[in-house]
Design a protein around this motif. Sequence first.
Motif: not given
Length: 94
Positions: A24-40
Motif C-alpha cells: 500500500v505504501a509503495d503504491q501511495l509513494a508512486k502516486e503521491y510522491d511520499m516517503a515512508s519508514e517503519w517504526e515497529g
Amino acid sequence: MADINITHPHKLPHKKAKAAAQKVADQLAKEYDMASEWEGDVLIFRRSGVSGSLTISSQEATIEIQLGFLLKAFAPAIEEKVSAKMKKVFSGKA
C-alpha cells in the motif's frame, strides 16, 4: 485528528500483513510522491501536505491520514482509492 481513518480486517500472518502494508505504501509513494519508514509495526508516511500512519495488528490494519488545507477537498476521493487498495492487498489475493 485524522481526516481519513480506515480500518480493514485481515487474516494474514504478521509477516504477510507487513508486506501488504508495504505494498500500500509503495503504491501511495508512486502516486503521491511520499516517503515512508517503519517504526515497529507502524508505517509512517509523509510528504508536503500529507502525513499519516498505517498500523498493523494481528487482526486488522488501520490507516490514518492527515491532509493539508489544499488536499482536504479531495478527501473523499483519496479515501475511496486508499480503501480499495487496502481491501485488495489485505484480502491476501494481491
